[in-house]
Design a protein around this motif. Structure first.
Motif, short mmCIF file in Angstrom:
data_model
loop_
_atom_site.label_atom_id
_atom_site.label_comp_id
_atom_site.label_asym_id
_atom_site.label_seq_id
_atom_site.Cartn_x
_atom_site.Cartn_y
_atom_site.Cartn_z
N GLN A 100 0.83 -1.20 0.00
CA GLN A 100 0.00 0.00 0.00
C GLN A 100 0.87 1.26 0.00
N GLY A 101 0.42 2.26 -0.75
CA GLY A 101 1.15 3.52 -0.79
C GLY A 101 0.37 4.57 -1.55
N THR A 102 0.91 5.79 -1.56
CA THR A 102 0.23 6.89 -2.25
C THR A 102 1.22 7.79 -2.98
N ILE A 103 0.76 8.33 -4.10
CA ILE A 103 1.47 9.43 -4.75
C ILE A 103 0.54 10.64 -4.80
N GLY A 104 -0.58 10.54 -4.08
CA GLY A 104 -1.53 11.65 -4.01
C GLY A 104 -2.84 11.33 -4.68
N THR A 105 -3.19 12.13 -5.71
CA THR A 105 -4.50 11.98 -6.35
C THR A 105 -4.41 11.90 -7.88
N ASP A 106 -3.20 11.78 -8.42
CA ASP A 106 -3.01 11.71 -9.87
C ASP A 106 -3.33 10.29 -10.35
N THR A 107 -4.54 10.12 -10.89
CA THR A 107 -5.01 8.79 -11.27
C THR A 107 -4.15 8.14 -12.35
N LYS B 277 2.13 -2.32 -11.67
CA LYS B 277 3.30 -3.07 -11.19
C LYS B 277 3.03 -3.78 -9.87
N GLY B 278 1.89 -3.42 -9.22
CA GLY B 278 1.55 -4.12 -7.98
C GLY B 278 1.27 -3.26 -6.78
N LEU B 279 1.33 -1.92 -6.94
CA LEU B 279 1.02 -1.04 -5.81
C LEU B 279 -0.48 -0.97 -5.58
N ALA B 280 -0.92 -1.13 -4.35
CA ALA B 280 -2.31 -0.89 -3.99
C ALA B 280 -2.40 0.59 -3.62
N HIS B 281 -2.76 1.42 -4.60
CA HIS B 281 -2.71 2.86 -4.39
C HIS B 281 -3.89 3.37 -3.58
N GLU C 20 -1.41 14.31 4.67
CA GLU C 20 -1.62 13.03 5.32
C GLU C 20 -0.58 12.00 4.86
N VAL C 21 -0.58 10.86 5.54
CA VAL C 21 0.29 9.75 5.17
C VAL C 21 -0.55 8.50 4.99
N VAL C 22 -0.04 7.57 4.23
CA VAL C 22 -0.63 6.24 4.10
C VAL C 22 0.36 5.25 4.71
N VAL D 36 5.63 0.41 5.90
CA VAL D 36 5.95 1.40 4.87
C VAL D 36 5.02 2.59 5.00
N VAL D 37 5.59 3.79 4.98
CA VAL D 37 4.84 5.03 5.09
C VAL D 37 5.08 5.87 3.84
N THR D 38 4.01 6.42 3.28
CA THR D 38 4.14 7.28 2.09
C THR D 38 3.33 8.56 2.28
#
Length: 218
Positions: free
Chosen positions: A151-158, A167-171, A178-180, A187-189
């Motif tokens: 699990q992770g985030t790059i924000g809101t850019d779909t 590739k396998g990230l559960a976005h 905030e953080v995920v 793991v923190v993103t």
């Protein structure tokens, strides 16, 4: 005192580590009572960007380790000398260098790969079950280091998220402040400058990421 390894990717948002993100990370680590050491791959960076014009500087070549020394005030080590047993956690700031030098996501988003030394370092922390923080575009590295479903985030850019998810990230979508947290993999993103419009906005999420990573250290 807790010790955190930072992996840098050069110096400058367009072709290296995002400077504000990196400095804010360093500051937050010290403010939360921990220490850090900086590392970078000793390699030629993908290309050099003139940060004033935004254009590629033709016929110019720079080294990722040498450029990273600009941010680290000279105190940066070859990534090959990063030994996981000397650290409690890992943090990777963003910037296009993370997507051009640490991996090639910015060049080949449909079928990108990761630098072998970055992969070895990331996997070493994952296998040792030590916490890690990835910010901005650096979470693109996660599905190449951790098992599918991380699990992770790059924000809101779909669009960007979908490429990494392939590739396998559960976005997980996240606002800038905030953080995920993936508790199973420690793991923190946080989105940082994927969403931030000012250094003060970026600082909130980065501070939370650092605090969360330190809290996960056993």
């Amino acid at each position: 005192m807790k010790k955190i390894a930072l992996i840098l990717s050069g110096c400058g948002v367009y072709d290296g580590s995002e400077i504000h993100e990196t400095v804010l990370t360093m500051l937050a680590i010290e403010q939360h009572g921990a220490a850090y050491r900086c590392f970078a791959p000793n390699m030629t960076q993908h290309h050099v960007i003139n940060h004033h014009t935004g254009e590629v500087s033709e016929n110019e070549s720079r080294n990722v380790l040498v450029e990273s020394a600009r941010i680290a005030r000279g105190d940066v080590e070859d990534l090959n000398d990063l030994h996981v047993d000397e650290f409690d956690a890992l943090i990777v700031p963003g910037g296009f260098g993370a997507a051009k030098n640490l991996c090639n996501f910015a060049i080949d988003g449909d079928n990108y790969t990761i630098n072998e030394h970055v992969l070895a370092a990331g996997k070493a922390f994952a296998q040792a079950e030590k916490p890690a923080g990835y910010m901005c575009i650096a979470p693109a590295l996660l599905p190449l280091i951790y098992p599918k479903g991380i699990q992770g985030t790059i924000g809101t850019d779909t669009g960007t998220a979908n490429l990494i998810a392939a590739k396998g990230l559960a976005h997980c979508e996240s606002p800038v402040d905030e953080v995920v947290i993936d508790p199973a993999h420690k793991v923190v993103t946080t989105p940082a400058y994927m969403l931030a419009t000012s250094i003060s906005e970026a600082a909130v999420g980065i501070n939370r990421l650092v605090k969360s990573v330190i809290a996960l250290i056993e």
